[in-house]
Design a protein around this motif. Structure first.
Motif, short mmCIF file in Angstrom:
data_model
loop_
_atom_site.label_atom_id
_atom_site.label_comp_id
_atom_site.label_asym_id
_atom_site.label_seq_id
_atom_site.Cartn_x
_atom_site.Cartn_y
_atom_site.Cartn_z
N GLU A 9 0.82 -1.21 0.00
CA GLU A 9 0.00 0.00 0.00
C GLU A 9 0.85 1.26 0.00
OE1 GLU A 9 -2.71 0.24 3.32
OE2 GLU A 9 -3.92 -1.35 2.42
N LYS A 14 0.05 3.35 -3.42
CA LYS A 14 -1.15 4.17 -3.28
C LYS A 14 -0.77 5.61 -2.96
CE LYS A 14 -4.52 0.73 -1.71
NZ LYS A 14 -5.37 0.32 -0.57
N GLU A 55 -4.32 10.02 -0.11
CA GLU A 55 -5.72 9.86 0.25
C GLU A 55 -6.08 8.40 0.41
OE1 GLU A 55 -8.85 11.74 -1.83
OE2 GLU A 55 -8.63 13.40 -0.41
N ALA A 56 -5.66 7.59 -0.54
CA ALA A 56 -5.97 6.17 -0.50
C ALA A 56 -5.38 5.52 0.75
CB ALA A 56 -5.44 5.48 -1.76
N SER A 84 -7.38 3.60 3.67
CA SER A 84 -7.06 2.22 4.05
C SER A 84 -6.86 2.08 5.54
CB SER A 84 -5.79 1.75 3.34
OG SER A 84 -5.99 1.67 1.96
N ILE A 98 -12.29 4.99 -2.24
CA ILE A 98 -11.15 5.89 -2.26
C ILE A 98 -9.85 5.12 -2.04
CG2 ILE A 98 -10.02 7.79 -1.03
CD1 ILE A 98 -12.81 8.88 -0.41
N ALA A 99 -9.92 4.09 -1.20
CA ALA A 99 -8.72 3.32 -0.88
C ALA A 99 -8.23 2.51 -2.08
CB ALA A 99 -9.00 2.38 0.30
#
Lengths: 229, 229
Positions: free
Chosen positions: B145, B149, B152-153, B157, B227-228
């Motif tokens: 991640e 990512k 925001e993501a 998460s 969003i994640a």
DNA sequence: CGACTCGTTGAGACAACTCAATGGGTGTGG
DNA sequence: CCACACCCATTGAGTTGTCTCAACGAGTCG
């Protein structure tokens, strides 16, 4: 030199540490030694974990595809490392794809076989737990690095980790044995390809590393460790 | 409601899954139930791993101090989670400090005791391996991640992960039970404090979350998951 | 000798960080 | 019970490090 290595030389690595001879024998008998050409894949991300591998020689790259379809390198594994251990022991799909980066030999057990052996021999279980624990710990360390180090420090850390995992001593420094491209380093650090290239270039000018095509030789690990801190 | 919970209610969580009654009994007998006030520490980073904890109620924050002396939050643990497992099983110093974020009760075994029980009862060993495996896997996921990512993501998460780990259902949404400050979220995501504040503020305006002092209520997990991704 | 992969370098944009100032809660002590 | 100190949070303004995009260079393979 031996094309077919002797049995004794195989009974080492993660799963064999501290086993009494009898148990080691049983474990080794259950294994198959498989050879992989450079670029061959041991297993694919998402596959059911049907086999466990322990690298005997050569090296393996673990990569992962994210939902957007980009590939990222997770880590490299060298002689003695257990590949796919978390997935096999937990009976989860492999979270990554394993590819040989050079001609590689690996001991190989079927999942049911190794789980059965573990049930019967607590010492093997203990080794499995140790190995998975080590992996967890490494990941925690790397995670912490990601959040509280800057880009240069992260690149330095990854280089040093690669040296530890797949380093090979050369005349003037330690060479990273697996063909490690800038892209690999970029993916392991979360730094863009271009920035990695610039950082490494800078270090070469300062004499910390020597660069080649898909090739990195670390000349001054001490200074790198300093940058990583 | 019971100040002293009944025995039966304690024999759950990571170490107890799939144990036959006899083994569960033995495991529980070996444990001590300890109470921790909010802010009390279970163990310190660097300590020898003398005890293993399993949270019964309440929640625990794991933090880590980096060489520069900054503190970072690693994760929260709630009921059923094993705290300190990797360190105890691997006989490594604790890599983090564990603190109760609210009044917390935990089952507690000495290291030698639990290692001995594991040797005697393979089923307990198996549970340990599973738990450590889960932890390793979570860390790999988080690591991935971090690299692929955007900010925001990542915040999304982490919020969802917190919901899963220490979420508590409320009337209109899931509240993150532990007092989770913006700073905690910032440290878990590798995003600066201020940016986290701005992102969360934005989401509140859109009705995705409701914010308070050291308090976050997730109103629209679905949208956050989007969003994640 | 192409075609391909891997690497370098430059210029520009922008997202996230830093720094600084302000506003509310919460809890404590007089 | 008020006042003060402290912690947590917000917001704005300015800066910068890293990413993006584009072009080029060089080694490798068939």
């Amino acid at each position: 030199m031996d094309q077919v290595p002797r049995r004794a030389s195989l009974a080492h690595g993660a799963l064999f540490t501290n086993l009494d001879e009898g148990t080691a024998e049983i474990l080794l008998d259950a294994a198959t030694l498989r050879q992989f050409a450079a670029g061959a894949t041991l297993f694919h991300q998402g596959d059911a974990p049907s086999q466990l591998f322990q690298v005997s020689s050569g090296s393996v790259r673990l990569t992962r595809v994210n939902p957007e379809g980009e590939q990222t390198t997770l880590r490299f594994m060298g002689a003695g490392d257990l590949v796919g251990c978390v997935a096999v022991f937990r009976r989860f799909p492999f979270p990554a794809t394993a590819t040989a980066t050079e001609p590689t030999a690996a001991l190989c057990w079927s999942a049911v076989q190794i789980l059965d052996l573990m049930r019967r021999h607590p010492a093997i279980s203990a080794n499995a737990l140790d190995t998975v624990g080590d992996r967890a710990r490494e990941m925690v360390d790397r995670l912490a690095e990601m959040t509280d180090k800057g880009t240069e420090a992260r690149v330095a850390s990854v280089l040093l980790r690669l040296v530890g995992q797949v380093g090979r001593n050369g005349p003037k420094g330690v060479e990273i044995a697996s063909p490690a491209t800038r892209k690999d380093v970029s993916e392991m650090t979360g730094v863009s390809y271009f920035t990695v290239s610039r950082i490494l270039g800078g270090w070469q000018r300062q004499g910390l590393v020597r660069l080649g095509r898909a090739r990195i030789v670390v000349l001054d690990p001490g200074r790198l460790a300093q940058i990583a801190a």
